[in-house]
Design an enzyme around this catalytic site. Structure first.
Site, PDB file in Angstrom:
ATOM      1  N   CYS A 101       0.847  -1.190   0.000  1.00 51.83           N
ATOM      2  CA  CYS A 101       0.000   0.000   0.000  1.00 51.83           C
ATOM      3  C   CYS A 101       0.881   1.237   0.000  1.00 51.83           C
ATOM      4  CB  CYS A 101      -0.924  -0.007   1.212  1.00 51.83           C
ATOM      5  SG  CYS A 101      -1.886   1.496   1.355  1.00 51.83           S
ATOM      6  N   HIS A 103       0.030   4.561  -0.323  1.00 48.43           N
ATOM      7  CA  HIS A 103      -0.416   5.664   0.544  1.00 48.43           C
ATOM      8  C   HIS A 103      -0.169   5.319   2.004  1.00 48.43           C
ATOM      9  CE1 HIS A 103      -4.226   3.703   1.883  1.00 48.43           C
ATOM     10  NE2 HIS A 103      -4.256   4.667   2.786  1.00 48.43           N
ATOM     11  N   ASP A 262     -10.347   4.264  -3.740  1.00 45.11           N
ATOM     12  CA  ASP A 262      -9.171   4.960  -3.220  1.00 45.11           C
ATOM     13  C   ASP A 262      -9.337   6.455  -3.448  1.00 45.11           C
ATOM     14  OD1 ASP A 262      -6.633   5.781  -2.414  1.00 45.11           O
ATOM     15  OD2 ASP A 262      -5.642   4.064  -3.327  1.00 45.11           O
ATOM     16  N   GLY A 267      -0.806   4.565  -4.477  1.00 52.18           N
ATOM     17  CA  GLY A 267       0.655   4.490  -4.560  1.00 52.18           C
ATOM     18  C   GLY A 267       1.155   3.333  -5.393  1.00 52.18           C
TER      19      GLY A 267
END
Length: 346
Positions: A101, A103, A262, A267
């Site tokens: 992940c 973010h 999201d 990311g």
């Protein structure tokens, strides 16, 4: 009458969880500080499997309503399992667990530094993080005003498939690419389908994102070169050239897990997109791209270098974005609460 400051002293022997919440470019991250029992496993993937098999109740308790919501995202900090790592992390969402992940990495770095868990000096600090997708190298530094800036070098990322098509109910034939950036994503040209990637169209994007994901999953099996646990399609990313800022290259809307949206450009999704653009010859090395999200959040991604990854022509992407701490929470579990394990109601 005034309540005591956190943590509250609650009558009775009730299970409690302490979290620190943040967001990266609008996408939430609930960092679990305490409350979980010991997590067994020699590797981060073994820990992920152990948590999924034995402790999944805590995921729904903290991610779902009434403590969370359908689009909540979480990070469970673990002990490091590799010699280089400062700590490990498992990522949680409404459906289960993710392999990586972006973010979340950016928010974790910001939180670790702003709470002085990791101390920053004048020079940039390299932070190593064990994640299910591999060892992540992040960098934290202070800007001229003393604010923490975070970026990370992602795992090997590559173009898995280019110019594919699939029949999707209600849409007909849909063209797609597949990229890996810590997870596999199917990329759809929203402009070609006449779809708006604005927030007013989120319900349609969720519906179509789910349908496309399942159609691609049924017709295009994925096999990760090393880890079978990573051999699945994580989400659908709609891309559009309709942007709000001139400097932006494009917009991403990622529909992942069980219809989760999201708020950030994603990311791992911008990392895989850079790999696709590099494979198509549309960008070169060290050429930064700004990518927008459905709420106008922005991430910057560039391909740092090219390398072979078990037969895949991969790049190492660098991703940056802005994160902010939003609050601290003390969650209490009442054994008489019929909703103590959480629920989802969209």
């Amino acid at each position: 009458m005034k309540l005591n400051k956190l943590p509250l002293e609650v009558v009775g022997n009730r299970q409690q969880f302490i979290t620190l919440d943040a967001h990266t470019e609008g996408e939430p991250l609930r960092i679990i500080i305490s409350g979980y029992p010991e997590i067994l496993g020699e590797t981060i993937l073994e820990m992920k499997e152990y948590v999924a098999q034995h402790l999944d109740r805590y995921r729904t308790l903290l991610m779902h309503e009434p403590r969370g919501h359908a689009d909540m995202y979480g990070a469970l900090i673990t002990r490091p399992v590799s010699k280089e790592a400062d700590f490990g992390v498992l990522f949680l969402h409404n459906e289960g667990y993710s392999s990586m992940c972006g973010h979340g990495i950016l928010a974790l770095v910001k939180v670790m530094c702003e709470t002085n868990t990791i101390l920053l000096g004048c020079e940039p600090r390299v932070i190593k993080i064990d994640a299910p997708a591999g060892l992540i190298t992040a960098t934290a530094s202070l800007d001229e005003e003393g604010r923490v800036q975070a970026s990370f070098e992602n795992v090997d990322s590559w173009a898995e498939a280019i110019n594919c098509s699939v029949m999707v109910e209600g849409l007909g034939e849909v063209n797609y690419d597949i990229g890996f950036g810590g997870a596999y994503y199917a990329y759809i040209d929203a402009d070609a389908l006449g779809l708006s990637c604005g927030r007013e169209n989120v319900a349609q994007l969720i519906d179509l994102g789910r349908r496309i994901k399942h159609a691609v999953m049924d017709s295009h099996p994925l096999v990760h070169p090393l880890e079978s646990d990573l051999s699945f399609l994580y989400g659908t990313i709609f891309i559009s050239k309709e942007v709000t800022e001139k400097a932006a290259h494009s917009r991403h809307v990622c529909i992942f897990a069980d219809g989760e949206v999201d708020r950030s450009p994603t990311g791992t999704g911008v990392a895989a997109r850079a790999a696709l653009l590099y494979a198509k010859g549309e960008i070169g090395l060290n050429q930064p791209l700004v990518i927008e999200s459905i709420v106008d959040g922005k991430m910057t991604v560039s391909a740092l270098r090219e390398q072979d990854f078990h037969g895949k022509k991969a790049i190492i992407p660098q991703v940056s974005g802005r994160s902010y701490i939003t609050g601290q929470h003390q969650f209490i579990v009442d054994p008489d609460d019929q909703f103590q394990d959480g629920f989802i109601l969209r």
